[in-house]
Design an enzyme around this catalytic site. Sequence first.
Site, PDB file in Angstrom:
ATOM      1  N   ASP A 232       0.716  -1.472  -0.223  1.00  0.00           N
ATOM      2  CA  ASP A 232      -0.274   0.117   0.145  1.00  0.00           C
ATOM      3  C   ASP A 232       1.151   1.585   0.521  1.00  0.00           C
ATOM      4  O   ASP A 232       1.451   1.185   0.390  1.00  0.00           O
ATOM      5  CB  ASP A 232      -0.890   0.059   1.269  1.00  0.00           C
ATOM      6  CG  ASP A 232      -2.038  -1.042   1.661  1.00  0.00           C
ATOM      7  OD1 ASP A 232      -1.405  -2.542   2.041  1.00  0.00           O
ATOM      8  OD2 ASP A 232      -3.314  -1.615   1.786  1.00  0.00           O
ATOM      9  N   HIS A 234      -1.174   5.213  -1.383  1.00  0.00           N
ATOM     10  CA  HIS A 234      -2.371   5.335   0.199  1.00  0.00           C
ATOM     11  C   HIS A 234      -1.487   6.639   0.089  1.00  0.00           C
ATOM     12  O   HIS A 234      -1.821   7.521   0.942  1.00  0.00           O
ATOM     13  CB  HIS A 234      -2.157   4.873   1.343  1.00  0.00           C
ATOM     14  CG  HIS A 234      -2.834   4.101   2.149  1.00  0.00           C
ATOM     15  ND1 HIS A 234      -4.791   4.266   1.553  1.00  0.00           N
ATOM     16  CD2 HIS A 234      -3.097   2.492   2.287  1.00  0.00           C
ATOM     17  CE1 HIS A 234      -5.446   2.740   2.037  1.00  0.00           C
ATOM     18  NE2 HIS A 234      -4.062   2.118   1.875  1.00  0.00           N
ATOM     19  N   ASP A 261      -3.746  -0.124  -3.145  1.00  0.00           N
ATOM     20  CA  ASP A 261      -4.414   1.046  -2.871  1.00  0.00           C
ATOM     21  C   ASP A 261      -3.389   2.206  -3.062  1.00  0.00           C
ATOM     22  O   ASP A 261      -2.243   2.607  -1.973  1.00  0.00           O
ATOM     23  CB  ASP A 261      -4.224   0.442  -0.402  1.00  0.00           C
ATOM     24  CG  ASP A 261      -5.917  -0.170  -0.504  1.00  0.00           C
ATOM     25  OD1 ASP A 261      -6.135  -0.471  -1.368  1.00  0.00           O
ATOM     26  OD2 ASP A 261      -5.849  -0.555   0.178  1.00  0.00           O
ATOM     27  N   ASP A 264      -6.340   7.215  -1.727  1.00  0.00           N
ATOM     28  CA  ASP A 264      -6.740   7.115  -0.576  1.00  0.00           C
ATOM     29  C   ASP A 264      -6.197   7.695   1.096  1.00  0.00           C
ATOM     30  O   ASP A 264      -4.971   7.137   0.825  1.00  0.00           O
ATOM     31  CB  ASP A 264      -8.051   6.028  -0.237  1.00  0.00           C
ATOM     32  CG  ASP A 264      -8.899   5.962  -0.929  1.00  0.00           C
ATOM     33  OD1 ASP A 264      -9.621   7.338  -1.998  1.00  0.00           O
ATOM     34  OD2 ASP A 264      -9.970   5.361  -1.526  1.00  0.00           O
ATOM     35  N   ARG A 265      -6.742   8.487   1.341  1.00  0.00           N
ATOM     36  CA  ARG A 265      -6.030   8.889   2.980  1.00  0.00           C
ATOM     37  C   ARG A 265      -4.889   9.974   2.960  1.00  0.00           C
ATOM     38  O   ARG A 265      -4.945  10.614   3.207  1.00  0.00           O
ATOM     39  CB  ARG A 265      -5.480   7.313   3.841  1.00  0.00           C
ATOM     40  CG  ARG A 265      -6.789   6.901   4.800  1.00  0.00           C
ATOM     41  CD  ARG A 265      -6.480   5.114   5.431  1.00  0.00           C
ATOM     42  NE  ARG A 265      -8.027   4.547   6.297  1.00  0.00           N
ATOM     43  CZ  ARG A 265      -7.978   5.189   6.521  1.00  0.00           C
ATOM     44  NH1 ARG A 265      -8.256   6.302   7.365  1.00  0.00           N
ATOM     45  NH2 ARG A 265      -9.280   4.201   6.899  1.00  0.00           N
ATOM     46  N   ASN A 293      -8.425  -2.747  -2.095  1.00  0.00           N
ATOM     47  CA  ASN A 293      -9.745  -2.135  -2.367  1.00  0.00           C
ATOM     48  C   ASN A 293      -9.847  -0.520  -1.772  1.00  0.00           C
ATOM     49  O   ASN A 293     -11.288  -0.748  -2.147  1.00  0.00           O
ATOM     50  CB  ASN A 293      -9.846  -3.417  -0.697  1.00  0.00           C
ATOM     51  CG  ASN A 293      -9.141  -2.885   0.229  1.00  0.00           C
ATOM     52  OD1 ASN A 293      -8.313  -2.641   0.520  1.00  0.00           O
ATOM     53  ND2 ASN A 293     -10.266  -1.669   1.601  1.00  0.00           N
ATOM     54  N   HIS A 294      -8.906  -0.316  -1.861  1.00  0.00           N
ATOM     55  CA  HIS A 294      -9.384   1.239  -2.241  1.00  0.00           C
ATOM     56  C   HIS A 294      -9.534   1.726  -3.850  1.00  0.00           C
ATOM     57  O   HIS A 294      -9.108   3.173  -3.871  1.00  0.00           O
ATOM     58  CB  HIS A 294      -8.271   2.010  -1.261  1.00  0.00           C
ATOM     59  CG  HIS A 294      -9.038   2.053   0.185  1.00  0.00           C
ATOM     60  ND1 HIS A 294      -9.457   3.198   0.636  1.00  0.00           N
ATOM     61  CD2 HIS A 294      -8.526   1.573   0.709  1.00  0.00           C
ATOM     62  CE1 HIS A 294      -9.322   3.002   1.599  1.00  0.00           C
ATOM     63  NE2 HIS A 294      -8.623   1.375   2.155  1.00  0.00           N
ATOM     64  N   HIS A 342      -3.750  -8.030  -3.295  1.00  0.00           N
ATOM     65  CA  HIS A 342      -3.578  -7.224  -2.033  1.00  0.00           C
ATOM     66  C   HIS A 342      -4.469  -7.513  -0.877  1.00  0.00           C
ATOM     67  O   HIS A 342      -3.191  -7.511  -0.070  1.00  0.00           O
ATOM     68  CB  HIS A 342      -4.698  -5.867  -3.116  1.00  0.00           C
ATOM     69  CG  HIS A 342      -4.728  -5.538  -1.856  1.00  0.00           C
ATOM     70  ND1 HIS A 342      -3.085  -4.283  -1.469  1.00  0.00           N
ATOM     71  CD2 HIS A 342      -5.714  -5.023  -1.258  1.00  0.00           C
ATOM     72  CE1 HIS A 342      -4.369  -2.810  -0.304  1.00  0.00           C
ATOM     73  NE2 HIS A 342      -5.565  -3.786  -0.039  1.00  0.00           N
ATOM     74  N   ARG A 390     -12.976  -6.707   9.608  1.00  0.00           N
ATOM     75  CA  ARG A 390     -12.984  -5.743   8.912  1.00  0.00           C
ATOM     76  C   ARG A 390     -14.629  -6.009   8.175  1.00  0.00           C
ATOM     77  O   ARG A 390     -15.486  -4.785   7.973  1.00  0.00           O
ATOM     78  CB  ARG A 390     -12.811  -6.222   6.960  1.00  0.00           C
ATOM     79  CG  ARG A 390     -10.813  -5.870   7.858  1.00  0.00           C
ATOM     80  CD  ARG A 390      -9.928  -5.687   5.865  1.00  0.00           C
ATOM     81  NE  ARG A 390      -8.804  -6.126   6.259  1.00  0.00           N
ATOM     82  CZ  ARG A 390      -7.847  -4.171   6.369  1.00  0.00           C
ATOM     83  NH1 ARG A 390      -8.026  -3.483   6.331  1.00  0.00           N
ATOM     84  NH2 ARG A 390      -6.595  -5.245   7.036  1.00  0.00           N
ATOM     85  N   HIS A 417      -1.943  -4.642   2.102  1.00  0.00           N
ATOM     86  CA  HIS A 417      -3.392  -4.253   3.033  1.00  0.00           C
ATOM     87  C   HIS A 417      -3.655  -4.338   4.351  1.00  0.00           C
ATOM     88  O   HIS A 417      -4.677  -3.603   4.942  1.00  0.00           O
ATOM     89  CB  HIS A 417      -4.663  -5.722   2.594  1.00  0.00           C
ATOM     90  CG  HIS A 417      -6.070  -5.474   3.024  1.00  0.00           C
ATOM     91  ND1 HIS A 417      -6.650  -5.013   2.523  1.00  0.00           N
ATOM     92  CD2 HIS A 417      -6.618  -6.324   3.170  1.00  0.00           C
ATOM     93  CE1 HIS A 417      -8.384  -4.848   3.217  1.00  0.00           C
ATOM     94  NE2 HIS A 417      -8.211  -5.987   3.225  1.00  0.00           N
TER      95      HIS A 417
END
Length: 488
Positions: A232, A234, A261, A264-265, A293-294, A342, A390, A417
């Site tokens: 990730d 991010h 990923d 995001d964030r 997943n993002h 992922h 999750r 992840h």
Amino acid sequence: MSENAEIPAAPQAEDLARAEMYKEEANEYFKNQVYDKAIELYTKAIELNPSIAVYYGNRSISYLRTECFGYALTDASKAIELDRNYIKGYYRRAAAYMSLGKFKLALTDYRTVMRAKPNDKDAMARFTECSKMVKMLAFQKAISVEEKKNIADMINLEAMAIEDEYTGPKLVDGKVTLQFMQELLEWYRKQNKLHRKYAYKILLDVKSWFMAQPSLVDITIPEDSKFTICGDIHGQYYDLLNIFKLNGLPSETNPYLFNGDFVDRGSFSVECIFTLFGFKLLYPNHFFMSRGNHESATMNQMYGFDGEVKAKYSTQMAELFTEVYNWLPLAHCLNNKILVMHGGLFSRDDVTLQEIREIDRNRQPPDEGLMCELLWSDPQPQIGRAPSKRGVGVQFGPDVTQNFLTTNSLDYIVRSHEVKNDGFEVGHDGKCITVFSAPNYCDTMGNRGAFITLNGKDMKPYFTSYDAMPHPNVRPMAYANSLLKFMC
């Protein structure tokens, strides 16, 4: 109740006092953002006195911070069960529902809060914002029933002029070059923006490339060649630059796989994704990207990428990104020995590589099935399977991993992840490796990042860990949905 049924003994005064002590200690760890320790101590408090709503409510927000949305939801519901008037329980549960994309259920909890606190401006703001999300999604669903034209087909590059004052990197005859990428890295480092014409061109070209790929991509690594796997990112652009500094720029002799990923964030997600897409176009057979997943519309609307693209470019571009993400491959197989995805493995045995290869991936991630689990699942140390912490996907044990490897004649799996203190973790007797490449995740977690290097000769993983780099004063989640402020 039968005569023989045992009534649980009421906690002793000493246990009640110790439970409160654990809670207070946990609160301090929570304030210092040491969430795992806070969870451990709230759990001890609950074990000593399981009838206090606040203990579950506090553990719920700790689980939210560590992205264990399923556990957060369970704890919030338990808190409400114990005390119907515990307003924070409804807030926590709404947060968990929001994080899982269950906006209607979140709205129900916000409505409860509104009734309890009709004059609370914060409660009103959250209710109003969540209501907007529900209406927007209902509208999107309604128009999606009609045949929807591809955004890619609506882009008119010829109509986009390059202004004289633009001094940034330029494509050469519409193509990405090494010079373009080198200039882009520096251009972004100085917080400049790539011209929208070049940004759109990159998106259109990379979409065409991904559309031609299978859902499972096979990669051959020659015996004398190095290969790098990153987890990730991010939106942490300055940490991405550090990876290239430590390990060299991507090239035909320095291939990379980025394992989902990307966005995001972190609030430099646009810079990250165009850098990665640019290298994909420059070295299409030596630079690889898996979907995370993002890379989904709901996650992007919640966690900042959608807002960032709209702030830096346009709504149309945000919609085009969704189209591109739908075509990202779901997994990669290296030398027929290592499967990289992922999230993780599956809720049933006997899944084959061929099944993964045949997944129809051109869509938003579903809530169940192979595609969902590839993006969302996590390993667990216990044998067997368990519901996901999750709330999506599954948790799988070492026996599940070994069975999958045996079925498909593989040596081990690599996934991402999950935040890890050192940026990586080797589990399941060395058969399941996690790599996470975003150090000090969200500027709060204090973790290191890592990447894996291996060579084609023995395919043995080597780990490089690194600390976070300074970045401009733009906080993580700066573009995120305002409803997520309650998670901070």
